[in-house]
Design a protein around this motif. Structure first.
Motif, PDB file in Angstrom:
ATOM      1  N   ARG A 311      -9.320   9.747 -12.642  1.00 16.27           N
ATOM      2  CA  ARG A 311      -9.133   8.802 -12.460  1.00 16.27           C
ATOM      3  C   ARG A 311      -8.529   8.772 -11.721  1.00 16.27           C
ATOM      4  O   ARG A 311      -7.474   9.511 -11.135  1.00 16.27           O
ATOM      5  N   LEU A 312      -9.191   7.884 -10.274  1.00 14.00           N
ATOM      6  CA  LEU A 312      -8.470   7.509  -9.440  1.00 14.00           C
ATOM      7  C   LEU A 312      -7.387   6.681  -8.543  1.00 14.00           C
ATOM      8  O   LEU A 312      -8.226   5.840  -9.163  1.00 14.00           O
ATOM      9  N   SER A 313      -6.980   6.443  -8.461  1.00 14.35           N
ATOM     10  CA  SER A 313      -5.732   5.346  -7.935  1.00 14.35           C
ATOM     11  C   SER A 313      -5.250   4.985  -6.981  1.00 14.35           C
ATOM     12  O   SER A 313      -3.832   5.579  -6.720  1.00 14.35           O
ATOM     13  N   LEU A 314      -5.532   4.478  -6.263  1.00 14.55           N
ATOM     14  CA  LEU A 314      -5.216   4.201  -4.071  1.00 14.55           C
ATOM     15  C   LEU A 314      -4.545   3.466  -3.748  1.00 14.55           C
ATOM     16  O   LEU A 314      -5.516   2.508  -4.165  1.00 14.55           O
ATOM     17  N   ALA A 315      -3.393   2.888  -3.523  1.00 12.54           N
ATOM     18  CA  ALA A 315      -3.424   1.434  -2.937  1.00 12.54           C
ATOM     19  C   ALA A 315      -4.189   1.701  -1.270  1.00 12.54           C
ATOM     20  O   ALA A 315      -4.999   2.556  -1.000  1.00 12.54           O
ATOM     21  N   ASP A 316      -4.291   0.488  -1.366  1.00 13.58           N
ATOM     22  CA  ASP A 316      -4.999   0.173   0.265  1.00 13.58           C
ATOM     23  C   ASP A 316      -4.770   1.091   1.472  1.00 13.58           C
ATOM     24  O   ASP A 316      -3.128   0.311   1.517  1.00 13.58           O
ATOM     25  N   GLY A 317      -4.774   0.943   2.033  1.00  7.03           N
ATOM     26  CA  GLY A 317      -4.722   1.473   3.012  1.00  7.03           C
ATOM     27  C   GLY A 317      -5.334   0.473   4.265  1.00  7.03           C
ATOM     28  O   GLY A 317      -5.136   0.144   4.434  1.00  7.03           O
ATOM     29  N   PRO A 318      -4.347   1.198   5.717  1.00  9.42           N
ATOM     30  CA  PRO A 318      -3.926   2.262   5.515  1.00  9.42           C
ATOM     31  C   PRO A 318      -2.414   2.160   5.637  1.00  9.42           C
ATOM     32  O   PRO A 318      -1.657   1.048   4.662  1.00  9.42           O
ATOM     33  N   LEU A 319      -1.981   3.679   5.096  1.00  7.85           N
ATOM     34  CA  LEU A 319      -0.905   3.762   4.445  1.00  7.85           C
ATOM     35  C   LEU A 319       0.079   4.944   5.183  1.00  7.85           C
ATOM     36  O   LEU A 319      -0.288   6.169   4.813  1.00  7.85           O
TER      37      LEU A 319
END
Length: 417
Positions: A311-319
Motif C-alpha cells: 500500500r503506497l500513499s504519497l503526498a503530491d510532489g514535488p516535496l
C-alpha cells in the motif's frame, strides 16, 4: 567563572577590611573618650589649688567663671554647706572622693569626674564635673564615615582588579570553548591560539590542537580505506552489469540491471563521501516524493514475487527535503530491505509520505525490538546498520514502534529546506 572569582575577591576583601576597620573604629571611639575626659580633668585640676587654700568666696568666684565657660563644675566643701557651681546632689562617687580619692565613673548621658582635695583645715573638698555624651562622641561619627567610605572604596577597587584578573583567565577559556564547538561542527581546521594565561591553560590549548590534528589524521585514514574498498567494488559491479546484459528475459534483465544501478549509485555515493572535505558545501536537497516513488517501484517487483501486498500513499510532489537523493534512496532501501529480511513471505506492508516530510514504513510482521534502533544491533542475521543509515539521512529523527495491528512502524522525519 568570572563572577565567581569576582565574588570570591569581594568576600575576601570585605572580611579583611572588617577585621581591620572594626578594631580601628573602636580605637577611635576610645581615643575620643579619653581626649574629652582628659580635657575635662585638666579644667577641674586648674582650680585644685584655689579649692585647697582659698576661702569660700574666692572658690565660688573661680567656679562661677569656669561654669560660665561651659564646663559644669560643682565643688562640695567639707563644711557641709550648699555646693558651689552647678547645683547637684551628692552622688556615690562624690561620697567616695570625700575620703581623698579621685576617680572617673560612668553616668547616664556622660561621664562623671570627681577629685578629692585635702584642705588645710576642715577636711576634704570634692570637685565634680560631668563630660556629656556629645563630648565623648565628638568626631567619632565623622571618623567612622571616613573609614566606611575608605572600606567601600577598597572593596570597589578590589572588584575592579578581580574583574580584570578574572577576564584575563576567562577569555582564553572562552576561546578554547569556541574552538571546541567549531570542531564539533566539523570545522577541522579550527585551532586554539596558545593563551598568555596560566601554564594549565596553555597545556589545555596544546592538547586541544593535538586532538584536532589526530581527528584529521583518523578521518583521512578512514576516507582512504573506504575509498579503496569502494574502488575494489567497481570490478564486481562491472561483472554484474555484464551478467545482467546477458539475461534473455527482458523483465528479469531490467530488474537485475535496476539492482545493479542502485548498487552502483550507493558505491558512487560512498566514494563521494570518502572524498568529502571540511570545506563548506552547498546544502543537499531532493524531491522526496520522486525518490520514494522510484524506490517503492523497484521493490514492488520483489513484493509481487513474494506475495506481499503493498500500500503506497504519497503526498503530491514535488516535496523538497534537505537530504541528498542518493542518501534518501539508501534510507528507503534500508527500511524496505528490513521488511523483506525480517518478515515472512506474504506479509503485507505500507509506505506513506506526508506533505510535511514524514516517511512511515509499516508491516504486519512479528515487529522489531527497540534494540534494533541501536547502531550495529540486529535481532536477525543482518548487521543492524539499516536503521542507522535511515537515521543519518533524517538527521537522527527516527522512531520505531509497534503496530497496533501487529508488526513494526518506522517513522522517518525528513528535514524541510
Amino acid at each position: 567563572m568570572r563572577w565567581r572569582l569576582t565574588l570570591l575577591v569581594a568576600a575576601t576583601t570585605t572580611l579583611t577590611l572588617i577585621a581591620f576597620l572594626v578594631p580601628l573604629a573602636l580605637l577611635l571611639r576610645g581615643v575620643a573618650e579619653d581626649r574629652a575626659t582628659g580635657r575635662a580633668t585638666a579644667d577641674v585640676q586648674g582650680i585644685v589649688a584655689v579649692v585647697g587654700v582659698g576661702d569660700r568666696a574666692e572658690i565660688a568666684l573661680t567656679v562661677d567663671q569656669l561654669v560660665a565657660s561651659g564646663r559644669p563644675v560643682t565643688v562640695f566643701l567639707p563644711d557641709g554647706g550648699a555646693p558651689l557651681g552647678e547645683p547637684v546632689a551628692r552622688t556615690p562617687a562624690v561620697e567616695l572622693a570625700a575620703t581623698g580619692t579621685s576617680l572617673t565613673a560612668s553616668l547616664d548621658g556622660g561621664r562623671e569626674i570627681v577629685i578629692g582635695v585635702g584642705r588645710v583645715s576642715g577636711g576634704t573638698a570634692v570637685i565634680r564635673t560631668v563630660v556629656p555624651e556629645a563630648d565623648l562622641r565628638a568626631g567619632v561619627t565623622r571618623a567612622w564615615l571616613v573609614l566606611a567610605a575608605l572600606g567601600l572604596l577598597l572593596v570597589l577597587l578590589g572588584l575592579v582588579v578581580a574583574d580584570r584578573l578574572a577576564r584575563s583567565l576567562v577569555r582564553p577559556i572562552d576561546d578554547l570553548s569556541a574552538v571546541s564547538h567549531r570542531l564539533a561542527r566539523a570545522e577541522l581546521g579550527a585551532r586554539a591560539a596558545v593563551p598568555a594565561g596560566p601554564p594549565e591553560l596553555r597545556e589545555v590549548a596544546g592538547a586541544l590542537n593535538h586532538l584536532a590534528e589526530r581527528i584529521q589524521v583518523l578521518l583521512r585514514e578512514e576516507r582512504e580505506q573506504v575509498a579503496d574498498l569502494s574502488h575494489r567494488l567497481r570490478t564486481p559491479l562491472t561483472a554484474l552489469r555484464l551478467e545482467a546484459e546477458s539475461v534473455r528475459d527482458p523483465d528479469d534483465r531490467s530488474r537485475v540491471a535496476a539492482g545493479v544501478d542502485a548498487l552502483e549509485r550507493a558505491v558512487t555515493g560512498l566514494i563521494r563521501q570518502a572524498r568529502w572535505r571540511s570545506e563548506p558545501r552547498d546544502a543537499a536537497s531532493c524531491d522526496a516524493a520522486a525518490v520514494v516513488r522510484d524506490r517503492v517501484e523497484f521493490w514492488s517487483v520483489l513484493a509481487e514475487d513474494t506475495g506481499r501486498e503493498l500500500r503506497l500513499s504519497l503526498a503530491d510532489g514535488p516535496l523538497p527535503v534537505a537530504v541528498a537523493a542518493d542518501e534518501l534512496a539508501a534510507a528507503v532501501d534500508a527500511l524496505l530491505g528490513n521488511v523483506f529480511a525480517h518478515t515472512p513471505d506474504g506479509t503485507p506492508f505500507a509506505v506513506s509520505l506526508s506533505a510535511d516530510g514524514v516517511l512511515v514504513v509499516s508491516d504486519a510482521g512479528p515487529g522489531l525490538a527497540d534494540a534494533a534502533v541501536s547502531r550495529g544491533v540486529s535481532q536477525g542475521a543482518g548487521t543492524g546498520l539499516g536503521l542507522d543509515i535511515a537515521r543519518r539521512a533524517a538527521g537522527g529523527a527516527l522512531e520505531i514502534s509497534d503496530n497496533p495491528g501487529g508488526g513494526a512502524v518506522v517513522t522517518l522525519v525528513l528535514t524541510r529546506p
